[in-house]
Design an enzyme around this catalytic site. Structure first.
Site, PDB file in Angstrom:
ATOM      1  CD  GLU A 163       0.463  -8.604   8.166  1.00 29.67           C
ATOM      2  OE1 GLU A 163      -0.231  -7.984   9.003  1.00 29.67           O
ATOM      3  OE2 GLU A 163       1.113  -9.618   8.448  1.00 29.67           O
ATOM      4  CD  GLU A 181      -8.411   0.588   7.548  1.00 31.08           C
ATOM      5  OE1 GLU A 181      -8.670   0.165   6.415  1.00 31.08           O
ATOM      6  OE2 GLU A 181      -7.273   0.620   8.017  1.00 31.08           O
ATOM      7  CE  LYS A 236      -0.080  -3.062  -7.661  1.00 30.78           C
ATOM      8  NZ  LYS A 236      -0.005  -1.604  -7.380  1.00 30.78           N
ATOM      9  N   PRO A 278       0.827  -1.220   0.000  1.00 31.17           N
ATOM     10  CG  PRO A 278       0.255  -0.761   2.233  1.00 31.17           C
ATOM     11  CD  PRO A 278       1.116  -1.661   1.376  1.00 31.17           C
ATOM     12  CD1 TRP A 279      -2.396   4.141  -1.317  1.00 27.76           C
ATOM     13  CD2 TRP A 279      -2.015   5.322   0.537  1.00 27.76           C
ATOM     14  NE1 TRP A 279      -3.607   4.347  -0.689  1.00 27.76           N
ATOM     15  CE2 TRP A 279      -3.398   5.070   0.457  1.00 27.76           C
ATOM     16  CE3 TRP A 279      -1.547   6.047   1.635  1.00 27.76           C
ATOM     17  CZ2 TRP A 279      -4.316   5.508   1.408  1.00 27.76           C
ATOM     18  CZ3 TRP A 279      -2.454   6.482   2.596  1.00 27.76           C
ATOM     19  CH2 TRP A 279      -3.813   6.214   2.480  1.00 27.76           C
ATOM     20  CB  CYS A 319      -2.970  -0.594   9.345  1.00 29.97           C
ATOM     21  SG  CYS A 319      -1.269  -1.081   9.631  1.00 29.97           S
TER      22      CYS A 319
HETATM   23  P1  NAD Z   1      -5.631  -0.977  -1.263  1.00 34.46           P
HETATM   24  O1  NAD Z   1      -6.146  -2.288  -0.803  1.00 34.46           O
HETATM   25  O2  NAD Z   1      -6.540  -0.090  -2.007  1.00 34.46           O
HETATM   26  O3  NAD Z   1      -4.357  -1.173  -2.201  1.00 34.46           O
HETATM   27  C1  NAD Z   1      -3.242  -1.895  -1.747  1.00 34.46           C
HETATM   28  C2  NAD Z   1      -2.467  -2.394  -2.950  1.00 34.46           C
HETATM   29  O4  NAD Z   1      -3.268  -3.333  -3.649  1.00 34.46           O
HETATM   30  C3  NAD Z   1      -2.088  -1.316  -3.969  1.00 34.46           C
HETATM   31  O5  NAD Z   1      -0.778  -1.586  -4.430  1.00 34.46           O
HETATM   32  C4  NAD Z   1      -3.097  -1.538  -5.086  1.00 34.46           C
HETATM   33  O6  NAD Z   1      -2.642  -1.134  -6.347  1.00 34.46           O
HETATM   34  C5  NAD Z   1      -3.241  -3.043  -5.039  1.00 34.46           C
HETATM   35  N1  NAD Z   1      -4.468  -3.593  -5.624  1.00 34.46           N
HETATM   36  C6  NAD Z   1      -5.695  -3.043  -5.669  1.00 34.46           C
HETATM   37  N2  NAD Z   1      -6.559  -3.893  -6.274  1.00 34.46           N
HETATM   38  C7  NAD Z   1      -5.850  -5.005  -6.595  1.00 34.46           C
HETATM   39  C8  NAD Z   1      -6.175  -6.229  -7.240  1.00 34.46           C
HETATM   40  N3  NAD Z   1      -7.412  -6.489  -7.625  1.00 34.46           N
HETATM   41  N4  NAD Z   1      -5.213  -7.135  -7.417  1.00 34.46           N
HETATM   42  C9  NAD Z   1      -3.952  -6.907  -6.992  1.00 34.46           C
HETATM   43  N5  NAD Z   1      -3.573  -5.747  -6.393  1.00 34.46           N
HETATM   44  C10 NAD Z   1      -4.519  -4.824  -6.182  1.00 34.46           C
HETATM   45  O7  NAD Z   1      -5.028  -0.266   0.039  1.00 34.46           O
HETATM   46  P2  NAD Z   1      -4.381   1.169   0.143  1.00 34.46           P
HETATM   47  O8  NAD Z   1      -5.479   2.158   0.057  1.00 34.46           O
HETATM   48  O9  NAD Z   1      -3.221   1.277  -0.779  1.00 34.46           O
HETATM   49  O10 NAD Z   1      -3.778   1.141   1.626  1.00 34.46           O
HETATM   50  C11 NAD Z   1      -4.507   1.421   2.761  1.00 34.46           C
HETATM   51  C12 NAD Z   1      -4.969   0.123   3.409  1.00 34.46           C
HETATM   52  O11 NAD Z   1      -3.841  -0.675   3.755  1.00 34.46           O
HETATM   53  C13 NAD Z   1      -5.714   0.355   4.706  1.00 34.46           C
HETATM   54  O12 NAD Z   1      -6.826  -0.497   4.745  1.00 34.46           O
HETATM   55  C14 NAD Z   1      -4.698  -0.050   5.772  1.00 34.46           C
HETATM   56  O13 NAD Z   1      -5.256  -0.451   6.995  1.00 34.46           O
HETATM   57  C15 NAD Z   1      -3.990  -1.160   5.085  1.00 34.46           C
HETATM   58  N6  NAD Z   1      -2.683  -1.407   5.692  1.00 34.46           N
HETATM   59  C16 NAD Z   1      -2.532  -2.509   6.465  1.00 34.46           C
HETATM   60  C17 NAD Z   1      -1.309  -2.760   7.084  1.00 34.46           C
HETATM   61  C18 NAD Z   1      -1.095  -3.966   7.942  1.00 34.46           C
HETATM   62  O14 NAD Z   1       0.046  -4.243   8.276  1.00 34.46           O
HETATM   63  N7  NAD Z   1      -2.132  -4.703   8.302  1.00 34.46           N
HETATM   64  C19 NAD Z   1      -0.248  -1.869   6.891  1.00 34.46           C
HETATM   65  C20 NAD Z   1      -0.448  -0.756   6.082  1.00 34.46           C
HETATM   66  C21 NAD Z   1      -1.670  -0.534   5.473  1.00 34.46           C
END
Ligand code: NAD
Length: 502
Positions: free
Chosen positions: A259, A390, A186, A161-162, A293
């Protein structure tokens, strides 16, 4: 004379956005990747994303590299990872500045937390690579000697994620390669730069081409091409619960490591040090502009201390300074994107419309960039969106409770279970909270600190598997039982089941 570094706001990225088989490669996909500086609302880079063929090339490079990387001794892998840590230390300032540029994070955060933490992770896994533990070899049946092998799984496809791009890349890459796997990662399409610099540094330090590959692009295009690739043996994902669960469902038969989201409770009992709790609540809800998170999101405060806690937390929130990431006086950067700024604002607006009181914040400051004021909310219902879902912004909701049972019940009353904290000076309450709050981490009298040696992972909708620590290392291995007959008999003792008891 040393020249002063380029100001964060002027950093320009002119290199490609993929690192495949030891080289930077320009994307050839049809969609574009746009990285913006969230503190200024300006474009940092705009290039084509990776094509499906380039994802395939990255996976094939990882497969080729696996043949030699997986056969190196742990000591050889460890030496290279130590060299990597030294190279990262030399480039720490560059990494911190780029993390600030692409995320809008204050430089003091990227320097002291993102970069320092990631280098510490590298050093930890360089050591852990040499320290696999297991059950002792022995005769658990009289006729056999059993032993356990821990073997790498193969090629890992990882999605990040970002919110902490460098640290999330580190948490995915390090245990995987320390255990002998190779990886294609990725990063989130809006924050790929420090993952590329991280992989480049590994290569410069001598980690062979193909062990770490980075492909950049959208989730539905580049992400699915990676997770669904036949040669990817394991999918490791950090991101939202919705996307993580859909990816897991789309790759039946593959090992997954998820995660996911969090909605951390922050429970303040009536014997707590309220000054410490208020300080902790502000720091833990504002860290990384709340895009964490494990951030404190729901404070449950004993009714007798509710007003005192809310008043002090509001006072402290007033001291938090929003601003230019490069300014050492800045505490809080912007949110990561305009879309995310809108989402946070809309959730707070809906809470207000539903009758909640916005004690502080609840608005966008009048300045460029995707900033949002630190926000304190009371009077929300436990089953409302702002308490259950969230927000991922600097937003803390405070609710009262009367009894310890009620506090624990409320803390557990969301689908998530990533992290939580309990604030008390009573050792029995602390013990009960650590046992009964369903989360992968429970802090007592603090909220947020993480360390390389300890696991980070979720219960319930927050996923399964752990990042960091030797627990994570083990998850990137298969366990093989090797059983050796020690009798030398053609007719084994157990054959009596087949041969009529003779
Ligand atoms: P997101 O789920 O929108 O995206 C995460 C990643 O998944 C990005 O790289 C995105 O391009 C990719 N992605 C999206 N759709 C996909 C698909 N169909 N197939 C494969 N890849 C795909 O999350 P976000 O908005 O980037 O990040 C925020 C989220 O991450 C929050 O929910 C946060 O709680 C969570 N997070 C969790 C942890 C942890 O350790 N549990 C740590 C950091 C962030």
């Amino acid at each position: 004379m040393t020249s002063s570094p380029t100001p964060v706001a002027d950093l320009a990225w002119n290199r490609p956005l993929n690192f495949i088989d030891g080289e930077f490669v320009a994307g050839e996909g049809t969609r574009r990747v746009e990285v913006r500086d969230p503190a200024q609302d300006t474009v940092v880079v705009d290039q084509p994303e990776a094509s499906a063929e380039q994802v395939d090339a990255a996976v094939r490079a990882a497969r080729r590299a696996y043949a030699t990387w997986s056969r190196m001794t742990p000591g050889e892998r460890s030496d290279l990872m130590h060299a990597w840590a030294r190279d990262l230390t030399e480039h720490a300032d560059e990494l911190a500045r780029w993390e600030s540029r692409q995320c809008g994070k204050p430089l003091k955060l990227t320097t002291q937390f993102d970069v320092a933490g990631s280098i510490d992770n590298v050093v930890f896994y360089a050591g852990a690579a040499r320290n696999f533990e297991g059950k002792s070899q022995g005769e658990y049946s009289p006729d056999h000697t059993s032993s356990i092998r821990r073997e790498p799984i193969g090629v890992v496809g990882s999605i990040a994620p970002w919110n902490y791009p460098l640290q999330m890349a580190a948490w995915k890459i390090l245990p995987a390669i320390a255990a002998g796997n190779t990886i294609v990662l990725k990063p989130a399409e809006i924050t790929p730069i420090t993952s590329l610099l991280f992989a480049e540094s590994a290569h410069r330090a001598g980690i062979p081409a193909g062990v770490i590959n980075i492909v950049t692009g959208g989730g539905r295009s580049v992400g699915t091409a990676l997770t669904g690739h036949d040669e990817v043996d394991m999918v490791s994902f950090t991101g939202s619960t919705a996307v993580g669960e859909s990816i897991a469902a789309s790759v039946p038969g593959k090992r997954t490591h998820l995660e996911l989201g969090g909605k951390a409770p922050f429970v303040v009992f009536d014997d707590a040090d309220i000054e410490a709790a208020a300080q902790g609540a502000v720091a833990a809800s504002c860290i990384n502009t709340g895009q964490d998170c494990t951030a404190a999101t729901r404070a449950y405060v004993h009714a007798s201390k509710f007003d005192e806690f809310v008043n002090r937390t509001a006072e402290l929130l007033d001291t938090v300074v929003l601003g230019d990431p490069e300014d050492p006086a800045t505490d809080l950067g912007p949110l990561s994107s305009q879309r995310h700024q809108e989402k946070v604002g809309e959730m707070v607006d809906r809470a207000r419309e539903a009758g909640a009181t916005i004690v502080r914040g609840g608005s966008r400051p009048d300045r460029d960039g995707y900033f949002y004021a630190p926000t304190l909310i009371t009077g929300a219902a436990q089953d409302s969106e702002i308490v259950q879902d969230e927000v991922f912004g600097p937003v803390l909701v405070v609710l009262p409770f009367e009894t310890d049972d009620e506090a624990i019940e409320l803390a557990n009353d969301t689908p998530y279970g990533l992290a939580a904290s309990a604030w008390t000076r009573d050792v029995y309450r602390a013990g009960r909270a650590s046992r009964e709050i369903a989360a992968g981490c429970v802090w007592i009298n603090d909220h947020i600190p993480i360390i390389s040696e300890m696991p980070h992972g979720g219960y319930k909708a927050s996923g399964h598997g752990n990042d960091m620590s030797t627990y994570s290392l083990e998850e990137y291995t298969n366990i093989k039982h090797v059983s050796v007959d020690i009798t030398g008999n053609a007719r084994k003792h157990w054959h009596r089941i087949i041969f009529k008891g003779e």
